[in-house]
Design a protein around this motif. Sequence first.
Motif, PDB file in Angstrom:
ATOM      1  N   GLU A 169       0.826  -1.212   0.000  1.00  0.00           N
ATOM      2  CA  GLU A 169       0.000   0.000   0.000  1.00  0.00           C
ATOM      3  C   GLU A 169       0.858   1.260   0.000  1.00  0.00           C
ATOM      4  O   GLU A 169       0.587   2.214  -0.729  1.00  0.00           O
ATOM      5  CB  GLU A 169      -0.932  -0.021   1.217  1.00  0.00           C
ATOM      6  N   SER A 484      -6.032   2.350  -3.457  1.00  0.00           N
ATOM      7  CA  SER A 484      -6.777   1.219  -4.007  1.00  0.00           C
ATOM      8  C   SER A 484      -8.154   1.618  -4.525  1.00  0.00           C
ATOM      9  O   SER A 484      -8.758   0.886  -5.298  1.00  0.00           O
ATOM     10  CB  SER A 484      -6.933   0.129  -2.946  1.00  0.00           C
ATOM     11  N   ASN A 486     -11.070   1.626  -3.102  1.00  0.00           N
ATOM     12  CA  ASN A 486     -12.063   0.593  -2.800  1.00  0.00           C
ATOM     13  C   ASN A 486     -13.171   1.086  -1.884  1.00  0.00           C
ATOM     14  O   ASN A 486     -13.920   0.291  -1.324  1.00  0.00           O
ATOM     15  CB  ASN A 486     -11.385  -0.640  -2.189  1.00  0.00           C
TER      16      ASN A 486
END
Length: 600
Positions: A169, A484, A486
């Motif tokens: 990450e 990401s 998300n």
Amino acid sequence: MDTAIHLTILNQFFGKKLERSRSLPIKLTDLKETHEYPRCNRFYPLESFPHFQYVYSLAYDCYCRLKEADVLGPDELAACSLKQEPEVVIKIGFIGNLMEESLKCVSKVKGNEEENGKTVWPISPLICFQKDVKISDLKACHKLFVNKDEDEIEIVMDSHIHVVEYDEEKLRKAISICIEKGLVDYLERSMNVIKNSEHGSREDLRDFYLEMKSIIKHVLVEKSTQQHASMPTGIDYGSIPSEIKDLLLREPNVNSFGIWEDATFKIFMDETVDVAILIEKLKSKNERFFKRFEVQVEKKKFTTKIATQLKQGGELHKHTASEKGVECGTLGGFVKDTTTAGNCSDAYALTCNHLYPTLNEPAYANIDGEEKEVGKCIFTTREKSCDFAVVEISKEFYDKCDFKFRRDDEKTCNAEVSEFFPINVGIVHKNGSKTKWTHGRVVSLAFYDKLNQREIFVVKGLGRPFSTPGDSGSIVFARDNSVSQNAVDILGMVYSNHPEIRDDISHPEKEKLDEASGYSETNLKKGDKSYSTAVGKTRGDQLREKIMKNPENYSFCFRMNNAFELLKKEKNLVVSFERVENTDKRDEDCFANLTKSTNL
């Protein structure tokens, strides 16, 4: 340079404390010559970095509409040109021996060894996973040294070198921060072109300027340079002081008001009044507030007007389709009772009160080509300026429901309701039963009129109306700033569009009003502060014409956190959107052709 100082710099950049190692510090200036180690490049499609892809798509969409609007000259438009996404690749350089696991840490996509005729993005980071490589002498705009062994690092004073922990990450975020600086350069350059253009109308140009400004809010930056830090302390940008609200709500000639973009405070009025006296009264109530916000008075009425498968953005009916005058709205999304997680009997659809104003009203939807009653209203309210209703879905239709929340590219994601309305909102999105996916920007974070004694927010559509009748109930959300991508932040729900607007003041009266509220012709000269805040031609006529011609571009939305608070208070019901464990299932076999240790 002292090691402690280096650690302090890195801590500020990555937001996490880097612990000292027991071993001696590694000095990047003392490492071996780089020519002893192999060097290669990989070319990645934009989808390899979802956050960058999202911001790039916003910029490209803006450029396409800018091109169609024909508001720039040929040379100016060329300076704002942007390639379509599939034609652009991101080049990442590597130095030293690479392992398969290291490439996976960079991206889930393998990347190609050649650019294959695509346009290479101008920002190209150089990554080193090998700690004995002398990276400081390499020529690259952005150099990332990946510290796999958590050693103590001592670097030269080079702003282009960043040390990153060996974490998927963190590394992807560091890469995204690097490449997104190219987007900032593009947007700022385009904004400068627009600001100095002599071609299109000021209002059209200003809309594109502000849209680009909103897109920049989504760009990833180091923690120390977050835009939020630039906001003045002591003033809540998204809130209007109670003494100001009380005064304006009592004024018979004021129909609405709100905090607008560019730090302006707009007041919409019905009849001729002494504007100077009103502004003086306001400033006497809270002088500090009006040092932050510029008052602009508009002579018009601008107020809210109540306006196959069960899924987010689907259509809900108050009656069956066979009945005359059937009212339709939008199923904003599904939530479940958090106290009974996993129990499929507790699923609810979110929509608007004006569609279901009373309890136990049946909700109808088209299931397999037939109108069926899919549930009943168990909660409905108009308190706190909400226009909110909750329908409990019958269990027999659960297999017909898509409970997951989807973002603007139709990918499933997690959705969280913001406890506090964010002050730095960029681009927002919604999925309605009539207009489907639309995008907009929040032009007023805190808006009031006589029908709304609490704050709502106003969204202006990008390129087309944000909503039309039938879209009431659509959930408004913004992308989060994670690498990401998300999750999304739920801001509120559309409940009204096409505001009632009147402009019935005579021309001489307009001139007096314009002078009092800062719309004089001299204020619109380029270079003046009013270029970015005054939003019309001489005497504000262009803004009036714009809104009068396109009132449908504006949508009114209530805040979802207020609605959820009411649901909890009155029904003792705590709900949340369904969680998605893995939102980006890519093919892990893309690395199957790589050997476990590849010397590139």
